[in-house]
Design an enzyme around this catalytic site. Structure first.
Site, PDB file in Angstrom:
ATOM      1  N   LYS A  29       0.314  11.007  -8.731  1.00  0.00           N
ATOM      2  CA  LYS A  29       0.401  12.107  -7.770  1.00  0.00           C
ATOM      3  C   LYS A  29       0.643  13.436  -8.517  1.00  0.00           C
ATOM      4  O   LYS A  29       0.957  13.430  -9.716  1.00  0.00           O
ATOM      5  CB  LYS A  29       1.513  11.789  -6.769  1.00  0.00           C
ATOM      6  CG  LYS A  29       1.177  10.576  -5.871  1.00  0.00           C
ATOM      7  CD  LYS A  29       2.340  10.237  -4.951  1.00  0.00           C
ATOM      8  CE  LYS A  29       1.985   9.124  -3.974  1.00  0.00           C
ATOM      9  NZ  LYS A  29       3.136   8.783  -3.086  1.00  0.00           N
ATOM     10  N   TYR A  69      -4.246   8.970   3.993  1.00  0.00           N
ATOM     11  CA  TYR A  69      -2.950   8.678   4.619  1.00  0.00           C
ATOM     12  C   TYR A  69      -3.033   8.640   6.153  1.00  0.00           C
ATOM     13  O   TYR A  69      -2.031   8.880   6.823  1.00  0.00           O
ATOM     14  CB  TYR A  69      -1.916   9.717   4.176  1.00  0.00           C
ATOM     15  CG  TYR A  69      -1.363   9.478   2.777  1.00  0.00           C
ATOM     16  CD1 TYR A  69      -0.721   8.279   2.447  1.00  0.00           C
ATOM     17  CD2 TYR A  69      -1.456  10.456   1.794  1.00  0.00           C
ATOM     18  CE1 TYR A  69      -0.214   8.056   1.171  1.00  0.00           C
ATOM     19  CE2 TYR A  69      -0.943  10.235   0.508  1.00  0.00           C
ATOM     20  CZ  TYR A  69      -0.321   9.035   0.206  1.00  0.00           C
ATOM     21  OH  TYR A  69       0.193   8.813  -1.045  1.00  0.00           O
ATOM     22  N   ARG A 105       2.105  -3.097  -7.139  1.00  0.00           N
ATOM     23  CA  ARG A 105       3.196  -2.633  -6.262  1.00  0.00           C
ATOM     24  C   ARG A 105       4.551  -2.950  -6.896  1.00  0.00           C
ATOM     25  O   ARG A 105       5.498  -2.165  -6.790  1.00  0.00           O
ATOM     26  CB  ARG A 105       3.103  -3.300  -4.889  1.00  0.00           C
ATOM     27  CG  ARG A 105       1.850  -2.948  -4.103  1.00  0.00           C
ATOM     28  CD  ARG A 105       1.920  -1.659  -3.362  1.00  0.00           C
ATOM     29  NE  ARG A 105       2.860  -1.662  -2.266  1.00  0.00           N
ATOM     30  CZ  ARG A 105       3.007  -0.658  -1.402  1.00  0.00           C
ATOM     31  NH1 ARG A 105       2.267   0.443  -1.542  1.00  0.00           N
ATOM     32  NH2 ARG A 105       3.882  -0.726  -0.435  1.00  0.00           N
ATOM     33  N   ASN A 132       7.459  10.822  -5.513  1.00  0.00           N
ATOM     34  CA  ASN A 132       7.588   9.484  -6.127  1.00  0.00           C
ATOM     35  C   ASN A 132       6.465   9.121  -7.103  1.00  0.00           C
ATOM     36  O   ASN A 132       6.216   7.957  -7.384  1.00  0.00           O
ATOM     37  CB  ASN A 132       7.818   8.412  -5.056  1.00  0.00           C
ATOM     38  CG  ASN A 132       6.671   8.284  -4.084  1.00  0.00           C
ATOM     39  OD1 ASN A 132       5.633   8.928  -4.263  1.00  0.00           O
ATOM     40  ND2 ASN A 132       6.835   7.458  -3.067  1.00  0.00           N
ATOM     41  N   GLU A 146      -9.758   2.352  -0.401  1.00  0.00           N
ATOM     42  CA  GLU A 146      -9.327   3.553  -1.106  1.00  0.00           C
ATOM     43  C   GLU A 146     -10.210   3.853  -2.321  1.00  0.00           C
ATOM     44  O   GLU A 146     -10.511   5.012  -2.598  1.00  0.00           O
ATOM     45  CB  GLU A 146      -7.853   3.412  -1.496  1.00  0.00           C
ATOM     46  CG  GLU A 146      -6.951   3.428  -0.262  1.00  0.00           C
ATOM     47  CD  GLU A 146      -5.500   3.032  -0.534  1.00  0.00           C
ATOM     48  OE1 GLU A 146      -5.145   2.804  -1.702  1.00  0.00           O
ATOM     49  OE2 GLU A 146      -4.728   2.953   0.443  1.00  0.00           O
TER      50      GLU A 146
HETATM   51  P1  ADP Z   1       4.119   3.662  -0.465  1.00  0.00           P
HETATM   52  O1  ADP Z   1       3.529   4.856  -1.171  1.00  0.00           O
HETATM   53  O2  ADP Z   1       5.266   3.060  -1.267  1.00  0.00           O
HETATM   54  O3  ADP Z   1       3.084   2.640  -0.067  1.00  0.00           O
HETATM   55  P2  ADP Z   1       4.269   4.542   2.349  1.00  0.00           P
HETATM   56  O4  ADP Z   1       2.883   4.018   2.553  1.00  0.00           O
HETATM   57  O5  ADP Z   1       5.332   4.168   3.310  1.00  0.00           O
HETATM   58  O6  ADP Z   1       4.824   4.188   0.878  1.00  0.00           O
HETATM   59  O7  ADP Z   1       4.219   6.125   2.313  1.00  0.00           O
HETATM   60  C1  ADP Z   1       3.202   6.801   1.626  1.00  0.00           C
HETATM   61  C2  ADP Z   1       3.769   7.999   0.917  1.00  0.00           C
HETATM   62  O8  ADP Z   1       4.256   8.926   1.879  1.00  0.00           O
HETATM   63  C3  ADP Z   1       4.997   7.704   0.031  1.00  0.00           C
HETATM   64  O9  ADP Z   1       4.657   7.204  -1.235  1.00  0.00           O
HETATM   65  C4  ADP Z   1       5.625   9.086  -0.043  1.00  0.00           C
HETATM   66  O10 ADP Z   1       4.919   9.924  -0.962  1.00  0.00           O
HETATM   67  C5  ADP Z   1       5.385   9.605   1.371  1.00  0.00           C
HETATM   68  N1  ADP Z   1       6.538   9.328   2.238  1.00  0.00           N
HETATM   69  C6  ADP Z   1       6.842   8.159   2.844  1.00  0.00           C
HETATM   70  N2  ADP Z   1       7.975   8.263   3.563  1.00  0.00           N
HETATM   71  C7  ADP Z   1       8.403   9.552   3.398  1.00  0.00           C
HETATM   72  C8  ADP Z   1       9.524  10.299   3.873  1.00  0.00           C
HETATM   73  N3  ADP Z   1      10.433   9.750   4.684  1.00  0.00           N
HETATM   74  N4  ADP Z   1       9.616  11.589   3.494  1.00  0.00           N
HETATM   75  C9  ADP Z   1       8.699  12.169   2.703  1.00  0.00           C
HETATM   76  N5  ADP Z   1       7.621  11.515   2.213  1.00  0.00           N
HETATM   77  C10 ADP Z   1       7.465  10.233   2.554  1.00  0.00           C
END
Ligand code: ADP
Length: 169
Positions: A29, A69, A105, A132, A146
């Site tokens: 990212k 997303y 993962r 993250n 994707e």
């Molecule tokens: P992952 O990336 O671990 O699969 P998710 O699919 O739940 O997690 O969420 C996608 C992305 O959205 C996360 O990696 C993060 O960048 C962002 N995200 C998720 N939850 C939050 C939150 N509560 N606040 C801000 N950003 C979030």
């Protein structure tokens, strides 16, 4: 020469024909790129032994971020997430191998870096969910979806790593 025009795309495999092989979409990212973590993150997957089949630096347009997303569209953080993902270049990767989705993962760690185990990418390199550093597909179906979303077919390269027989029996 006789080499030139015969099979110009022999090394390029249409995404549709890769359906039997599990694939995942991994993305450094914008925070990972800005912080100089690209090499570190690629190394984690490279050392593990999965096969890289696509790689590029890319400035993500807003509509692509929203499509990627789309399942999170109803979340309150969605607008901020789109701003974040489009805030600078990302590094897009396709990785291939049996079990690659779940294994990637695990290598990445929990969404919230404070909960992520030490030894994982997020556990070692990040502190906040909103920063993250890396994405990884959450299912083989989404891996294919994707990769098709972020890559042109011609950007996915089929090759046989010389070390294949030392990684899998
Ligand atoms: P992952 O990336 O671990 O699969 P998710 O699919 O739940 O997690 O969420 C996608 C992305 O959205 C996360 O990696 C993060 O960048 C962002 N995200 C998720 N939850 C939050 C939150 N509560 N606040 C801000 N950003 C979030």
């Amino acid at each position: 020469s006789s080499r030139s025009s015969k099979k110009p795309d022999a090394h390029v495999v249409p995404i549709a024909s890769l359906e039997q092989i599990e694939q995942t979409y991994i993305m450094v990212k914008p925070d990972g790129v800005q912080r100089g973590l690209v090499g570190e993150i690629i190394s984690r997957f490279e050392k593990k032994g999965f096969k890289l089949t696509g790689l590029k630096l890319f400035q993500c347009p807003k509509d692509l971020a929203e499509e990627h997303y789309k399942d999170l569209k109803a979340k309150s953080f969605f607008p901020k997430l789109i701003d974040y993902i489009t805030s600078g270049p990302v590094v897009c990767m396709a990785w291939e191998g049996t079990g690659v989705v779940a294994s990637a993962r695990k290598l990445i760690g929990s969404t919230d870096p404070l909960q992520a185990e030490p030894g994982t990418i997020r556990g070692d390199l990040a502190v906040q969910t909103g920063r993250n550093v890396v994405h990884g597909s959450d299912s083989p179906e989404n891996g294919k979806r994707e990769i098709a979303l972020w890559f042109e077919e011609s950007e996915i390269v089929q090759w046989t790593p010389a070390l294949a027989s030392w990684l899998r029996e």
